[in-house]
Design a protein around this motif. Structure first.
Motif, PDB file in Angstrom:
ATOM      1  N   ASP A  50     -81.178  22.227  23.263  1.00 23.13           N
ATOM      2  CA  ASP A  50     -81.672  20.978  22.686  1.00 23.13           C
ATOM      3  C   ASP A  50     -80.858  19.811  23.226  1.00 23.13           C
ATOM      4  OD1 ASP A  50     -83.568  22.225  21.140  1.00 23.13           O
ATOM      5  OD2 ASP A  50     -82.332  22.282  19.340  1.00 23.13           O
ATOM      6  N   ALA A  51     -81.528  18.723  23.530  1.00 19.70           N
ATOM      7  CA  ALA A  51     -80.861  17.473  23.895  1.00 19.70           C
ATOM      8  C   ALA A  51     -80.943  16.545  22.684  1.00 19.70           C
ATOM      9  CB  ALA A  51     -81.539  16.827  25.102  1.00 19.70           C
ATOM     10  N   PRO A  52     -79.803  16.108  22.145  1.00 20.52           N
ATOM     11  CA  PRO A  52     -79.834  15.288  20.921  1.00 20.52           C
ATOM     12  C   PRO A  52     -80.592  13.975  21.085  1.00 20.52           C
ATOM     13  CG  PRO A  52     -77.618  16.115  21.353  1.00 20.52           C
ATOM     14  CD  PRO A  52     -78.428  16.420  22.574  1.00 20.52           C
ATOM     15  N   SER A  53     -80.612  13.427  22.295  1.00 21.76           N
ATOM     16  CA  SER A  53     -81.242  12.128  22.495  1.00 21.76           C
ATOM     17  C   SER A  53     -81.814  12.041  23.902  1.00 21.76           C
ATOM     18  CB  SER A  53     -80.227  11.001  22.295  1.00 21.76           C
ATOM     19  OG  SER A  53     -79.255  11.019  23.349  1.00 21.76           O
ATOM     20  N   PHE A  54     -82.627  11.011  24.128  1.00 26.02           N
ATOM     21  CA  PHE A  54     -83.169  10.765  25.462  1.00 26.02           C
ATOM     22  C   PHE A  54     -82.037  10.515  26.454  1.00 26.02           C
ATOM     23  CE2 PHE A  54     -84.536   7.783  28.756  1.00 26.02           C
ATOM     24  CZ  PHE A  54     -85.626   8.455  29.294  1.00 26.02           C
ATOM     25  N   THR A  55     -81.020   9.775  26.021  1.00 26.32           N
ATOM     26  CA  THR A  55     -79.880   9.479  26.895  1.00 26.32           C
ATOM     27  C   THR A  55     -79.164  10.754  27.318  1.00 26.32           C
ATOM     28  OG1 THR A  55     -79.579   7.319  25.841  1.00 26.32           O
ATOM     29  CG2 THR A  55     -77.717   8.196  27.079  1.00 26.32           C
ATOM     30  N   ASP A  56     -78.974  11.681  26.376  1.00 23.92           N
ATOM     31  CA  ASP A  56     -78.330  12.956  26.702  1.00 23.92           C
ATOM     32  C   ASP A  56     -79.165  13.752  27.695  1.00 23.92           C
ATOM     33  OD1 ASP A  56     -76.031  12.715  25.016  1.00 23.92           O
ATOM     34  OD2 ASP A  56     -77.297  13.157  23.292  1.00 23.92           O
ATOM     35  N   LEU A  57     -80.466  13.760  27.485  1.00 25.40           N
ATOM     36  CA  LEU A  57     -81.353  14.494  28.375  1.00 25.40           C
ATOM     37  C   LEU A  57     -81.313  13.899  29.781  1.00 25.40           C
ATOM     38  CD1 LEU A  57     -83.521  16.686  28.684  1.00 25.40           C
ATOM     39  CD2 LEU A  57     -85.224  14.991  28.009  1.00 25.40           C
ATOM     40  N   LYS A  58     -81.361  12.586  29.857  1.00 23.74           N
ATOM     41  CA  LYS A  58     -81.303  11.894  31.143  1.00 23.74           C
ATOM     42  C   LYS A  58     -79.995  12.229  31.872  1.00 23.74           C
ATOM     43  CE  LYS A  58     -81.353   7.139  32.970  1.00 23.74           C
ATOM     44  NZ  LYS A  58     -79.905   6.950  33.192  1.00 23.74           N
ATOM     45  N   SER A  59     -78.884  12.208  31.149  1.00 25.18           N
ATOM     46  CA  SER A  59     -77.587  12.504  31.754  1.00 25.18           C
ATOM     47  C   SER A  59     -77.524  13.940  32.269  1.00 25.18           C
ATOM     48  CB  SER A  59     -76.466  12.269  30.730  1.00 25.18           C
ATOM     49  OG  SER A  59     -76.406  10.918  30.345  1.00 25.18           O
ATOM     50  N   SER A  60     -78.105  14.873  31.508  1.00 18.10           N
ATOM     51  CA  SER A  60     -78.093  16.280  31.920  1.00 18.10           C
ATOM     52  C   SER A  60     -78.886  16.498  33.205  1.00 18.10           C
ATOM     53  CB  SER A  60     -78.661  17.156  30.806  1.00 18.10           C
ATOM     54  OG  SER A  60     -77.837  17.118  29.664  1.00 18.10           O
ATOM     55  N   SER A  81     -88.902   6.217  36.002  1.00 18.40           N
ATOM     56  CA  SER A  81     -88.661   4.786  36.133  1.00 18.40           C
ATOM     57  C   SER A  81     -87.172   4.480  36.252  1.00 18.40           C
ATOM     58  CB  SER A  81     -89.246   4.043  34.926  1.00 18.40           C
ATOM     59  OG  SER A  81     -88.960   2.664  34.977  1.00 18.40           O
ATOM     60  N   ALA A  82     -86.337   5.339  35.644  1.00 11.61           N
ATOM     61  CA  ALA A  82     -84.885   5.162  35.713  1.00 11.61           C
ATOM     62  C   ALA A  82     -84.314   5.645  37.043  1.00 11.61           C
ATOM     63  CB  ALA A  82     -84.212   5.901  34.561  1.00 11.61           C
ATOM     64  N   GLY A  83     -85.187   6.149  37.910  1.00 13.96           N
ATOM     65  CA  GLY A  83     -84.753   6.558  39.241  1.00 13.96           C
ATOM     66  C   GLY A  83     -84.444   8.024  39.404  1.00 13.96           C
ATOM     67  N   LEU A  84     -84.716   8.842  38.384  1.00 13.84           N
ATOM     68  CA  LEU A  84     -84.436  10.273  38.514  1.00 13.84           C
ATOM     69  C   LEU A  84     -85.461  10.939  39.432  1.00 13.84           C
ATOM     70  CD1 LEU A  84     -82.668   9.641  35.993  1.00 13.84           C
ATOM     71  CD2 LEU A  84     -83.202  11.943  35.198  1.00 13.84           C
ATOM     72  N   PRO A  85     -85.005  11.728  40.387  1.00 19.51           N
ATOM     73  CA  PRO A  85     -85.933  12.438  41.280  1.00 19.51           C
ATOM     74  C   PRO A  85     -86.477  13.689  40.600  1.00 19.51           C
ATOM     75  CG  PRO A  85     -83.665  12.912  41.913  1.00 19.51           C
ATOM     76  CD  PRO A  85     -83.597  11.932  40.762  1.00 19.51           C
ATOM     77  N   ILE A  86     -87.526  13.518  39.832  1.00 14.81           N
ATOM     78  CA  ILE A  86     -88.136  14.624  39.085  1.00 14.81           C
ATOM     79  C   ILE A  86     -89.606  14.734  39.443  1.00 14.81           C
ATOM     80  CG2 ILE A  86     -86.539  14.524  37.123  1.00 14.81           C
ATOM     81  CD1 ILE A  86     -88.775  12.960  35.618  1.00 14.81           C
ATOM     82  N   VAL A 202     -89.165  19.103  36.581  1.00 17.78           N
ATOM     83  CA  VAL A 202     -88.050  19.750  37.265  1.00 17.78           C
ATOM     84  C   VAL A 202     -87.393  18.736  38.197  1.00 17.78           C
ATOM     85  CG1 VAL A 202     -89.119  22.034  37.159  1.00 17.78           C
ATOM     86  CG2 VAL A 202     -89.468  20.591  39.176  1.00 17.78           C
ATOM     87  N   ARG A 203     -86.113  18.936  38.436  1.00 14.84           N
ATOM     88  CA  ARG A 203     -85.442  18.110  39.428  1.00 14.84           C
ATOM     89  C   ARG A 203     -86.003  18.436  40.813  1.00 14.84           C
ATOM     90  NH1 ARG A 203     -80.598  19.221  40.506  1.00 14.84           N
ATOM     91  NH2 ARG A 203     -80.311  21.163  39.339  1.00 14.84           N
ATOM     92  N   GLN A 204     -86.129  17.435  41.663  1.00 16.05           N
ATOM     93  CA  GLN A 204     -86.692  17.642  42.990  1.00 16.05           C
ATOM     94  C   GLN A 204     -85.901  18.686  43.772  1.00 16.05           C
ATOM     95  OE1 GLN A 204     -89.609  16.090  44.419  1.00 16.05           O
ATOM     96  NE2 GLN A 204     -89.232  17.913  45.657  1.00 16.05           N
ATOM     97  N   ASP A 295     -90.241  -1.850  35.012  1.00 19.60           N
ATOM     98  CA  ASP A 295     -91.119  -2.043  36.166  1.00 19.60           C
ATOM     99  C   ASP A 295     -92.104  -0.897  36.259  1.00 19.60           C
ATOM    100  OD1 ASP A 295     -89.775  -4.444  37.365  1.00 19.60           O
ATOM    101  OD2 ASP A 295     -88.102  -3.020  37.496  1.00 19.60           O
ATOM    102  N   SER A 296     -93.290  -1.193  36.754  1.00 21.62           N
ATOM    103  CA  SER A 296     -94.305  -0.159  36.905  1.00 21.62           C
ATOM    104  C   SER A 296     -93.894   0.832  37.986  1.00 21.62           C
ATOM    105  CB  SER A 296     -95.655  -0.785  37.271  1.00 21.62           C
ATOM    106  OG  SER A 296     -96.667   0.197  37.269  1.00 21.62           O
ATOM    107  N   ILE A 297     -94.368   2.066  37.860  1.00 17.35           N
ATOM    108  CA  ILE A 297     -94.134   3.090  38.865  1.00 17.35           C
ATOM    109  C   ILE A 297     -95.468   3.704  39.263  1.00 17.35           C
ATOM    110  CG2 ILE A 297     -91.844   3.641  37.934  1.00 17.35           C
ATOM    111  CD1 ILE A 297     -93.146   6.260  36.822  1.00 17.35           C
ATOM    112  N   ASP A 298     -95.462   4.447  40.356  1.00 19.19           N
ATOM    113  CA  ASP A 298     -96.648   5.187  40.776  1.00 19.19           C
ATOM    114  C   ASP A 298     -96.671   6.503  40.010  1.00 19.19           C
ATOM    115  OD1 ASP A 298     -98.675   6.589  41.972  1.00 19.19           O
ATOM    116  OD2 ASP A 298     -97.902   6.420  44.027  1.00 19.19           O
ATOM    117  N   GLY A 299     -97.458   6.555  38.948  1.00 21.76           N
ATOM    118  CA  GLY A 299     -97.498   7.750  38.111  1.00 21.76           C
ATOM    119  C   GLY A 299     -97.948   8.984  38.871  1.00 21.76           C
ATOM    120  N   GLN A 300     -98.881   8.817  39.782  1.00 19.24           N
ATOM    121  CA  GLN A 300     -99.388   9.966  40.531  1.00 19.24           C
ATOM    122  C   GLN A 300     -98.320  10.580  41.418  1.00 19.24           C
ATOM    123  OE1 GLN A 300    -102.918   8.528  42.518  1.00 19.24           O
ATOM    124  NE2 GLN A 300    -104.206   8.845  40.712  1.00 19.24           N
TER     125      GLN A 300
END
Length: 309
Positions: A50-60, A81-86, A202-204, A295-300
């Motif tokens: 379990d990730a307690p928060s969105f911030t924790d999940l993002k950091s993991s 949008s935060a730049g994670l390669p997922i 998943v991470r890229q 900022d908007s991202i390319d969802g596709q």
């Protein structure tokens, strides 16, 4: 659609596939799949936390502590949008009646919300449902006055007459309708399939280096899909124990969800599928209007259907 570049017969690579997620019924169902050996039977060793928060999940995910995450589609957009390669590689569940918009009896449909006050819990799936419904019904977002129900039940605000309509959870909707049967159901999560949904991201690097683990997870989820259809009582009991919720509440919650199988994923995550063509774009638009992303991202570009082809 070009042929998939992923070999569906790939064995799982011999390392632990680490999954995290904020507590949800969807994450609990993934845990149930693991408990009954449905993932292990595919040669996949998993660790689910379990990730307690969105911030924790993002950091993991950023640190590589976890390989994948069970997240809502809007959280996947926030992470990207935060730049994670997922990459979104699998649709797990979609809301049907777990979120709803109720209104006064003189309202009829989403277009009638123009000029009205609508209560939402900020940052909730109800807010996403409202903004997605406005996009789908082509109602300008600024035509509706959104009232933040800070720490309050939006349904209770509607029953009191503080607002003309409210977006809320299925449980809150049931209570509001019991208190005031004259209220109208204007829209539910099921009216826009996939808008309120949970996915596996998943991470890229994992997608590139350990595709067999992703394929194995997908096969295991397909086994769970069948297991849930024929042993729903077992799933309800297991989810109840995992979430420490009353079985009746769990059964109600699960009744508001629909699980995606592999066949549905093979349509939805590829060009021509509703999720790929339309829904992910609506989620990005709703997240932007709600201020969840800057900022908007390319969802596709976030969606990778190669693993389910």
């Amino acid at each position: 659609v070009p042929p998939s570049t992923v070999d569906a017969s790939l064995p799982a690579e011999p390392s632990i596939f680490s999954i995290a997620g904020r507590p949800s019924l969807s994450l609990a169902m993934v845990r149930v799949a693991g408990m009954h050996g449905l993932l292990g039977e595919q040669g996949l060793s998993t660790r689910i936390t379990d990730a307690p928060s969105f911030t924790d999940l993002k950091s993991s995910l950023e640190s590589g502590t976890v390989d994948a995450a069970v997240v809502s589609s809007d959280d996947a957009v926030r992470l990207a949008s935060a730049g994670l390669p997922i990459r979104t590689v699998l649709l797990l569940t979609a809301g049907t009646s777990n979120e709803a918009i109720l209104g006064r009896d003189d309202l009829a449909g989403i277009p009638s919300l123009a000029g009205q006050q609508v209560a939402v819990s900020p940052g909730s799936e109800g807010e996403l449902l409202l903004q997605g419904a406005l996009v789908e019904q082509q109602v300008p977002p600024d035509a509706v006055q959104v009232v933040a129900a800070e720490g309050l039940d939006p349904g209770a605000m509607l029953v009191r007459g503080d607002v003309s309509a409210a977006a809320m959870t299925g449980e809150q909707a049931a209570v509001a309708l019991a208190a005031d049967p004259s209220l109208q159901t204007l829209y539910t999560a099921g009216d826009y399939p996939g808008l309120i949904s949970h996915v596996l991201v998943v991470r890229q690097a994992v997608a590139d280096e350990r595709p067999g683990q992703i394929v194995a997870f997908i096969r295991g989820w397909q086994e769970f899909y069948a297991f849930d259809r024929y042993q729903q009582d077992v799933v309800i009991a297991d989810v109840s124990r995992l979430t420490k919720q009353d079985p009746t509440a769990v059964a109600f919650g699960l009744s508001g969800l629909s699980n995606y199988d592999l066949a549905a994923n093979a349509v939805e995550l590829l060009p021509g599928g509703e999720y790929f063509d339309r829904t992910i774009g609506a989620i990005v638009a709703a997240a932007l209007v709600s201020g969840w992303i800057d900022d908007s991202i390319d969802g596709q570009a976030l969606v990778d259907g190669s693993f389910v082809q």
